[in-house]
Design an enzyme around this catalytic site. Sequence first.
Site, PDB file in Angstrom:
ATOM      1  N   ILE A  20       0.865  -1.195   0.000  1.00 33.31           N
ATOM      2  CA  ILE A  20       0.000   0.000   0.000  1.00 33.31           C
ATOM      3  C   ILE A  20       0.891   1.231   0.000  1.00 33.31           C
ATOM      4  CG2 ILE A  20      -1.866   1.233   1.188  1.00 33.31           C
ATOM      5  CD1 ILE A  20      -2.500  -1.420   2.642  1.00 33.31           C
ATOM      6  N   ALA A  23       0.776   4.820   2.968  1.00 32.88           N
ATOM      7  CA  ALA A  23       0.067   4.202   4.103  1.00 32.88           C
ATOM      8  C   ALA A  23       0.383   4.913   5.412  1.00 32.88           C
ATOM      9  CB  ALA A  23       0.441   2.725   4.195  1.00 32.88           C
ATOM     10  N   GLY A  26      -4.239   9.074   6.507  1.00 30.37           N
ATOM     11  CA  GLY A  26      -5.444   9.130   5.672  1.00 30.37           C
ATOM     12  C   GLY A  26      -5.970   7.754   5.277  1.00 30.37           C
ATOM     13  N   TYR A 176      -4.739  18.030 -10.665  1.00 31.23           N
ATOM     14  CA  TYR A 176      -5.265  16.901  -9.888  1.00 31.23           C
ATOM     15  C   TYR A 176      -6.233  16.082 -10.747  1.00 31.23           C
ATOM     16  CZ  TYR A 176      -7.367  14.307  -5.990  1.00 31.23           C
ATOM     17  OH  TYR A 176      -7.805  13.306  -5.149  1.00 31.23           O
TER      18      TYR A 176
END
Length: 299
Positions: A20, A23, A26, A176
């Site tokens: 992940i 990590a 959030g 974004y």
Amino acid sequence: MLLKKVHQEVDVLGKKVAVITGASRGIGLEMAKELAAREYKVIMACRDKEKAACLAGEMINNQRTLDVEVLTVNMASLQSIKAFCVKFTGMHNRLDVLLNNAGVFCDRLQRTEDGFEMTMGVNYLGPFFMTRLLLPALQNAPAARVINVVSKAAFHAKLKLNDQLFTADTHGFKAYAASKLAQILFTIDLAEELKGTGVTVNAAYPGRVATDIWKGSSLLMKVVAPVMMRNSISAAEGAKTGIFLAASPELEGVSGKLYYFEDILEYNQACLDEQLRKKLMMRSFDAVNLPQPASLTQP
Ligand SMILES: NC(=O)c1ccc[n+]([C@@H]2O[C@H](COP(=O)([O-])OP(=O)(O)OC[C@H]3O[C@@H](n4cnc5c(N)ncnc54)[C@H](OP(=O)(O)O)[C@@H]3O)[C@@H](O)[C@H]2O)c1
């Protein structure tokens, strides 16, 4: 050498291995906790080793049986991503779940180590490069899953396929949204390429989640962030879509889709633009200096 052997034996014994990225807080941190609780071996792929080691330590202190490890990676550096993948494949013979979660929203122009605009670099090109390098490990697992954590901002994006595709002097919402559309196009493309190999690729929209991603130094973000936070779900709730995609048995063989919790979201026209997708893929291979697969070079 001994360490490598021990790790490979653990993998052979049957624990699913999950990487992940992002990590350390959030949504990524919540997904790490949940997958570890479900008896996955979790590799927290984070840029701040001390912070991540502290969090991993806390998780293990709370429940001794959890299997959590930290491996450092800076998603804003191709060299760092390469080093991560070399280290990972040296320690583990297979990868069952890759959660491309690390992400940024930049309210001012920043560049990655390789000169890409930061949002594009961290949210899209970094995960693109990492996933390609980890494909052999993913293909070593019986039924691996790649999950890209995306946003519905992608539906409002414009990807300009000009010379500045990855290096434009842009930032904020435009960058974004473009990075998230690129992630979705990559999801669809890789799912198509890997059809029949046992590796599936899907996109997770976590919802609007109250995390630090929206904290910025600009006046606009200082005004917008608190408003967004008020109408947002928690990080633990936001982690649910990624967890469902990573672990749900009912999704075996499902690939190329976008999920929000347990529902499929329809793609908009830009996501389904095949020409845009193929051109983006070609440009991405060139940008990270990897050879293009036959599916792209053959007419
Ligand atoms: N929050 C939302 O409303 C929302 C909505 C849709 C999609 N998403 C997506 O969900 C994903 C997770 O976001 P979040 O909301 O959980 O954000 P967050 O709390 O800000 O967490 C972002 C994570 O990414 C890591 N990261 C950032 N730059 C990195 C880099 N260069 N190298 C390695 N790691 C890096 C951060 O590490 P550090 O701790 O070291 O900074 C952190 O762990 C992102 O892809 C985001 O776009 C979020």
